[in-house]
Design a protein around this motif. Structure first.
Motif, PDB file in Angstrom:
ATOM      1  N   ASN A 162       0.834  -1.198   0.000  1.00 30.91           N
ATOM      2  CA  ASN A 162       0.000   0.000   0.000  1.00 30.91           C
ATOM      3  C   ASN A 162       0.870   1.251   0.000  1.00 30.91           C
ATOM      4  N   GLU A 204      -4.728   2.584   0.327  1.00 31.30           N
ATOM      5  CA  GLU A 204      -4.583   1.629  -0.768  1.00 31.30           C
ATOM      6  C   GLU A 204      -4.380   2.357  -2.096  1.00 31.30           C
ATOM      7  N   GLU A 254      -5.903   1.746  -4.912  1.00 22.74           N
ATOM      8  CA  GLU A 254      -7.190   1.994  -5.550  1.00 22.74           C
ATOM      9  C   GLU A 254      -8.307   1.680  -4.569  1.00 22.74           C
ATOM     10  N   PRO A 255      -9.406   2.431  -4.620  1.00 24.17           N
ATOM     11  CA  PRO A 255     -10.542   2.111  -3.747  1.00 24.17           C
ATOM     12  C   PRO A 255     -11.240   0.846  -4.227  1.00 24.17           C
ATOM     13  N   GLU A 256     -12.046   0.276  -3.357  1.00 21.90           N
ATOM     14  CA  GLU A 256     -12.859  -0.867  -3.751  1.00 21.90           C
ATOM     15  C   GLU A 256     -13.779  -0.459  -4.902  1.00 21.90           C
ATOM     16  N   THR A 257     -14.134  -1.416  -5.723  1.00 27.99           N
ATOM     17  CA  THR A 257     -14.989  -1.137  -6.877  1.00 27.99           C
ATOM     18  C   THR A 257     -16.270  -0.425  -6.444  1.00 27.99           C
ATOM     19  N   GLU A 280     -16.453   2.373  -4.903  1.00 23.29           N
ATOM     20  CA  GLU A 280     -16.243   3.239  -3.744  1.00 23.29           C
ATOM     21  C   GLU A 280     -15.414   4.456  -4.147  1.00 23.29           C
ATOM     22  N   CYS A 290     -12.585   7.542  -3.748  1.00 22.47           N
ATOM     23  CA  CYS A 290     -11.238   7.661  -3.190  1.00 22.47           C
ATOM     24  C   CYS A 290     -11.330   8.497  -1.913  1.00 22.47           C
TER      25      CYS A 290
END
Length: 523
Positions: free
Chosen positions: A171, A210, A212-215, A217, A219
């Motif tokens: 990360n 992280e 990238e954010p979760e799909t 979601e 930033c």
């Protein structure tokens, strides 16, 4: 609160306070940030284990705690002591522990649980930075080139990626430490590695944890991550870049009026955020002052700053100390000499000095907290010590092990690299069972097991228990040398109810054994 209520409460509260029956949280130290930093550094150095490390634990079998070295938090403490200055006697031991072959393998490569070629980006980067910041060589740490290992984890997109059977957990924290490590080592990070970090920046200027954010979601930045990234950008002379300026402005907007920053643990978050702002030239006086209000007067450690927590917290103190001291991570770099982990006497304590064969014995080893110890033993007829258990001494100065020796056993403990401690003997009784079968009038067959079996067979004696509790030898036999089974037949001349028990004697291999008493009506 109305005055009348105070008058009613004070007469009740004062006697308890005077008697020392009520313990209230220690008030914050009334000190300047520099004075608070010195006190916090002293508390932190004292809070580390005898091996200069942070020791954690988790429940094992039967809830027996199993201790482990928390290398991530150990390195946080190292950065804090580097920043504060002094305490090099402790810091030198910390560095020795953190750069040992076992530490490098376990922390950065997942030994012995992960793949043979496993390597962890965040751990490698953080250790490499601390090594370089202390004036050591990250290209040769226990014969591992940490910088080469780190660069092998850079993807074509400029991100870091763990090489592991358990997945990728790299990360932005590790990425920022990677840039700090390379810069401190005099290496120029590639443009791809720098852009790989900047590509994760949110539209509002913040940096998330992280890549990238979760799909689906958005930033969402963190003050801790943004602060650490700012330190990395400043170290690369990018403090005035548009990306850094936007991150700085976002971070300043998160700062509370009292100088603190929001977070699950506000002291940690304030420490990381303020250090990042300091790195890009912002004034952090208010944040340093707020951190002094989170210091306990009785010991100098910092509280978490969250909820009702009032005790000094090692993690919070370590992560906030550089900012409290007014020092960035890069600015903390100085040369520190390695110091050996002190040899502290180990002793073996047996809560029970005698057990029955096939049963378990608890063995407690006492020694220096945070030190690695081996438990050595031999069981008769052998007289040669071998390592039977290994573990880490916990914060309470003990480690517990479970053993199941079949015969009398001598045990001792040894701290890694140090002399043997004194030995103790665990006596192991022969395990005996007793069963009875009636063949006819006053005719009975007694049989059972004797463990462990031994060459030549063990002599098993049958006793009759009289009414007054005395034992009368009734018969003897020799158990099987291979299985330990024994059998004997007895024809009695009289009738009545009696108790029977079988026993074995003391010898070199085992302590005297005894079965349960079996009540039998002889008729």
């Amino acid at each position: 609160m109305p005055t009348v209520q105070l008058r009613r409460l004070l007469p009740v509260a004062v006697p308890f306070l005077a008697a020392g029956l009520v313990s209230l949280p220690a008030p914050a130290v009334a000190a300047t940030p520099d004075e608070a930093s010195a006190a916090a550094a002293t508390w932190l150095a004292d809070a580390l284990s005898d091996a200069g490390t942070v020791v954690g634990s988790f429940p094992g079998a039967d809830d027996t705690p199993i201790s482990f070295t928390d290398y991530g938090r150990t390195l946080d403490a190292a950065i804090a002591l580097l920043a504060a200055g002094g305490h090099d006697d402790v810091l030198g031991v910390t560095l020795t522990s953190a750069t040992s072959a076992d530490a490098v393998a376990a922390y950065t490569q997942g030994v012995p649980f992960d793949a043979d070629d496993a390597a962890y980006a965040g751990a490698t980067a953080k250790l490499a930075f601390v090594v370089e910041a202390a004036g050591l060589d990250a290209t040769d740490v226990a014969e591992v080139d940490l910088l080469a290992q780190l660069l092998s984890l850079v993807t074509p997109e400029g991100r870091l990626e763990d090489r592991s059977d358990f997945g990728d957990f790299a990360n932005l924290y590790g990425h920022a430490f990677a840039l700090l490590a390379l810069d401190t080592a005099g290496r120029t990070p590639s443009d791809a590695l720098v852009q790989g970090l900047l590509a994760a920046q949110c539209a509002d200027g913040s940096f998330p944890q992280e890549y990238e954010p979760e799909t689906g979601e958005p930033c969402e930045g963190q003050v801790d991550a943004t602060g650490l990234v700012l330190q990395a950008l400043a170290a690369l002379d990018l403090a005035a870049s548009p990306d850094a300026v936007q991150a700085r402005d976002w971070l300043l907007a998160q700062r509370n009026d009292d100088g603190s920053f929001p977070g699950e643990v506000p002291v940690n978050s304030t420490g990381y955020a303020a250090a990042g702002l300091l790195a890009v030239g912002s004034d952090i006086a208010a944040s340093r002052s707020w951190l002094t209000t989170q210091q306990n007067a009785d010991d100098g450690g910092l509280r978490r700053g969250a909820g009702t927590a009032t005790t000094s917290d090692l993690f919070a103190t370590a992560q906030a100390l550089p900012a409290l001291d007014g020092t960035t991570f890069a600015g903390a770099a100085r040369t520190v000499a390695l110091q050996p982990v002190p040899c502290i006497a180990t002793t073996v304590v047996l809560p029970a000095s005698t057990i029955t064969a096939t049963g378990a014995a608890t063995v407690q080893v006492r020694g220096g907290s945070g030190t690695q110890v081996d438990l050595l033993a031999y069981s008769r007829p052998s007289t040669e010590y071998t390592v039977v258990r290994s573990g880490l001494i916990g914060n309470d100065g003990t480690a517990s092990f479970s053993v199941r020796p079949p015969t009398n056993t001598r045990l001792l403990a040894r701290q890694a690299g140090c002399a043997d401690g004194p030995s103790v003997v665990l006596n192991v009784q022969t395990a005996l069972s007793l069963q009875v079968v009636r063949n006819g009038a006053r005719d009975y067959t007694f049989r059972g097991d004797s463990l462990p079996a031994r060459p030549g067979g063990l002599i098993v004696s049958l006793y009759r228990i009289t009414a007054d509790g005395s034992s009368v030898l009734t018969a003897q036999t020799r158990a099987s040398a291979s299985t330990g089974d024994w059998t004997l037949r007895r024809v009695f001349t009289g009738s009545g109810r009696f108790g029977f028990v079988v026993r074995t004697g003391q010898d070199l291999q085992n302590a005297p054994g005894s079965s349960n008493v079996r009540s039998l009506l002889v008729h």
